[in-house]
Design an enzyme around this catalytic site. Sequence first.
Site, PDB file in Angstrom:
ATOM      1  N   THR A  86      -0.787   5.289  10.830  1.00 59.49           N
ATOM      2  CA  THR A  86      -0.291   4.464  11.829  1.00 59.49           C
ATOM      3  C   THR A  86       1.140   5.033  11.562  1.00 59.49           C
ATOM      4  O   THR A  86       2.231   5.074  12.451  1.00 59.49           O
ATOM      5  CB  THR A  86      -0.050   3.101  12.207  1.00 59.49           C
ATOM      6  OG1 THR A  86      -1.906   3.259  12.836  1.00 59.49           O
ATOM      7  CG2 THR A  86       0.537   2.784  13.084  1.00 59.49           C
TER       8      THR A  86
ATOM      9  N   TYR B 210      -3.708   5.701  19.536  1.00 65.10           N
ATOM     10  CA  TYR B 210      -2.081   7.105  19.271  1.00 65.10           C
ATOM     11  C   TYR B 210      -3.765   8.012  18.110  1.00 65.10           C
ATOM     12  O   TYR B 210      -4.763   7.611  17.878  1.00 65.10           O
ATOM     13  CB  TYR B 210      -1.036   6.629  18.810  1.00 65.10           C
ATOM     14  CG  TYR B 210      -1.637   4.937  17.574  1.00 65.10           C
ATOM     15  CD1 TYR B 210      -1.783   4.085  18.031  1.00 65.10           C
ATOM     16  CD2 TYR B 210      -1.857   5.285  15.949  1.00 65.10           C
ATOM     17  CE1 TYR B 210      -1.779   3.282  17.085  1.00 65.10           C
ATOM     18  CE2 TYR B 210      -1.876   4.417  15.812  1.00 65.10           C
ATOM     19  CZ  TYR B 210      -1.806   3.236  15.791  1.00 65.10           C
ATOM     20  OH  TYR B 210      -2.083   2.354  14.668  1.00 65.10           O
TER      21      TYR B 210
ATOM     22  N   THR C 120      -2.221   0.774   7.992  1.00 67.12           N
ATOM     23  CA  THR C 120      -2.787  -1.158   7.851  1.00 67.12           C
ATOM     24  C   THR C 120      -4.507  -1.458   7.368  1.00 67.12           C
ATOM     25  O   THR C 120      -4.601  -2.334   7.337  1.00 67.12           O
ATOM     26  CB  THR C 120      -2.037  -1.791   9.002  1.00 67.12           C
ATOM     27  OG1 THR C 120      -2.838  -1.275   9.862  1.00 67.12           O
ATOM     28  CG2 THR C 120      -1.190  -1.295   8.739  1.00 67.12           C
ATOM     29  N   ASP C 121      -5.181  -0.395   8.066  1.00 62.83           N
ATOM     30  CA  ASP C 121      -6.754  -1.733   7.655  1.00 62.83           C
ATOM     31  C   ASP C 121      -7.453  -1.388   7.070  1.00 62.83           C
ATOM     32  O   ASP C 121      -7.635  -2.227   6.231  1.00 62.83           O
ATOM     33  CB  ASP C 121      -7.713  -0.165   9.003  1.00 62.83           C
ATOM     34  CG  ASP C 121      -7.337  -0.112  10.391  1.00 62.83           C
ATOM     35  OD1 ASP C 121      -6.662  -0.984  10.729  1.00 62.83           O
ATOM     36  OD2 ASP C 121      -7.856   1.502  10.591  1.00 62.83           O
TER      37      ASP C 121
ATOM     38  N   LYS D 183      -4.950  -8.382   6.718  1.00 58.80           N
ATOM     39  CA  LYS D 183      -4.746  -7.734   8.197  1.00 58.80           C
ATOM     40  C   LYS D 183      -5.981  -8.770   8.939  1.00 58.80           C
ATOM     41  O   LYS D 183      -7.080  -8.970   9.086  1.00 58.80           O
ATOM     42  CB  LYS D 183      -5.059  -6.118   8.170  1.00 58.80           C
ATOM     43  CG  LYS D 183      -5.070  -6.304   9.520  1.00 58.80           C
ATOM     44  CD  LYS D 183      -5.195  -4.910  10.082  1.00 58.80           C
ATOM     45  CE  LYS D 183      -4.666  -3.971  11.475  1.00 58.80           C
ATOM     46  NZ  LYS D 183      -4.306  -2.597  11.006  1.00 58.80           N
TER      47      LYS D 183
ATOM     48  N   GLU E 107     -23.425 -23.849  -2.208  1.00 58.40           N
ATOM     49  CA  GLU E 107     -24.775 -23.761  -1.407  1.00 58.40           C
ATOM     50  C   GLU E 107     -25.500 -23.096  -2.171  1.00 58.40           C
ATOM     51  O   GLU E 107     -26.426 -22.654  -1.589  1.00 58.40           O
ATOM     52  CB  GLU E 107     -23.936 -22.766  -1.002  1.00 58.40           C
ATOM     53  CG  GLU E 107     -23.315 -23.832  -0.025  1.00 58.40           C
ATOM     54  CD  GLU E 107     -23.573 -24.906   1.052  1.00 58.40           C
ATOM     55  OE1 GLU E 107     -24.390 -24.396   1.613  1.00 58.40           O
ATOM     56  OE2 GLU E 107     -23.170 -26.085   1.409  1.00 58.40           O
TER      57      GLU E 107
HETATM   58  N1  ASP Z   1      -6.236   2.958  11.427  1.00 58.57           N
HETATM   59  C1  ASP Z   1      -4.591   2.760  11.091  1.00 58.57           C
HETATM   60  C2  ASP Z   1      -5.422   3.138   9.817  1.00 58.57           C
HETATM   61  O1  ASP Z   1      -5.682   2.360   9.101  1.00 58.57           O
HETATM   62  C3  ASP Z   1      -4.404   1.718  11.365  1.00 58.57           C
HETATM   63  C4  ASP Z   1      -3.113   1.173  10.455  1.00 58.57           C
HETATM   64  O2  ASP Z   1      -1.969   1.838   9.772  1.00 58.57           O
HETATM   65  O3  ASP Z   1      -2.197   0.689  11.970  1.00 58.57           O
HETATM   66  O4  ASP Z   1      -4.696   4.190   9.171  1.00 58.57           O
END
Ligand code: ASP
Length: 366
Positions: free
Chosen positions: A49, A63, A129-130, A202, A323
């Site tokens: 992103t 986006y 971020t994923d 995340k 467990e």
């Molecule tokens: N789907 C995106 C990615 O991980 C989300 C992000 O970058 O925040 O490339």
Amino acid sequence: MQIIKSLHRCLTLGLCAAFVAGAAAQGVAEGAQASTKLPNVVILATGGTIAGTGATSTTTVGYTAAKVGVERLIEAVPELKKVANVRGEQVFQVASENMTNDLWLKLGRRVNELLAQGDVDGIVITHGTDTLEETAYFLDLVVKSSKPVVLVGAMRPSTAISADGPVNLYNAATLAASKAAVGKGVLVALNDQISAGRDVTKMNTSTADTFRTPDLGFLGYMQDNRAHFYRAPTRKHTLETEFDLAKIDSLPRVDIVYGYANASRVPVDALVGAGAKGIIHAGVGDGSVHKDVMPGLTDARKKGVIIVRSARVGSGIIARNGEANDDELDFVVSDTLNPQKARILLMLALTRTSGTKDIQRMFSTY
Ligand code: ASP
């Protein structure tokens, strides 16, 4: 002239706030040259992103990720020139949900090559971020240098109002250029916070404060153009690990099976059939396994598949022999690693050994 060009760039990228602040501070881009006094930081771009574009300035979801190239990301933050001599490389350009083991190997090799050079002081990796937390932990285990490596992303695309990419990138470069980050393992810098690659995760689908380290907390802040550390990672990383990318051509198949009410052994059997060498069980609570899943896991273990008990809850230590009787079952527990990070350590562990005692040692070490 340069300022006019930069203004045009910031308008097309939607990064004007960062531009105006930087230009006001001083004639930033004007005549800027590599300084021998500043550290040399390489920005490796991989997509996400932070390099995403939306239809309008208010498009903050829906986006397209991985559109803007590394040179434009750097040009959009002229303030970078004040903290380091930066240069960029586009290693690949993907939305990070499409990350693969092979891309990790490629990235890890490039990071090691660059850090072996005397004229590279630190690395920033721009990333979606994923799966950023996974790449961070992978690199934490395979980078062979004490020089700073900082992963950074953004929750809003570059074209959005209040895009967080520019300030995150500035902070990441400042961190990668800092002596304070040397020897701290692979770090993550977003939202003015510094986190350990091993521990951060995340936790929110869309807010800018999505990266958190439950219970243990982040390591410090990025504030006033510098890094402020209050804690350091205690687990072994980078130079202290036994994993050597020079000896790894590919990573073995390791998959994750999720625990839930009414679960069955079907996914376990399917993964064993597909050739999994290891299975991470994302159990409920303290890594508990449903009674209908357990026979699938014990049969898989009899076939040589390594079983690691982790948990879906998001924090805490999995109690060995708690467990489940792990000694008797010959299972491994994931310590505090969440399932997606346990998968990475198990893949790397399997490049060295298939002994469960040794693998358990690694989970207690890294
Ligand atoms: N789907 C995106 C990615 O991980 C989300 C992000 O970058 O925040 O490339």
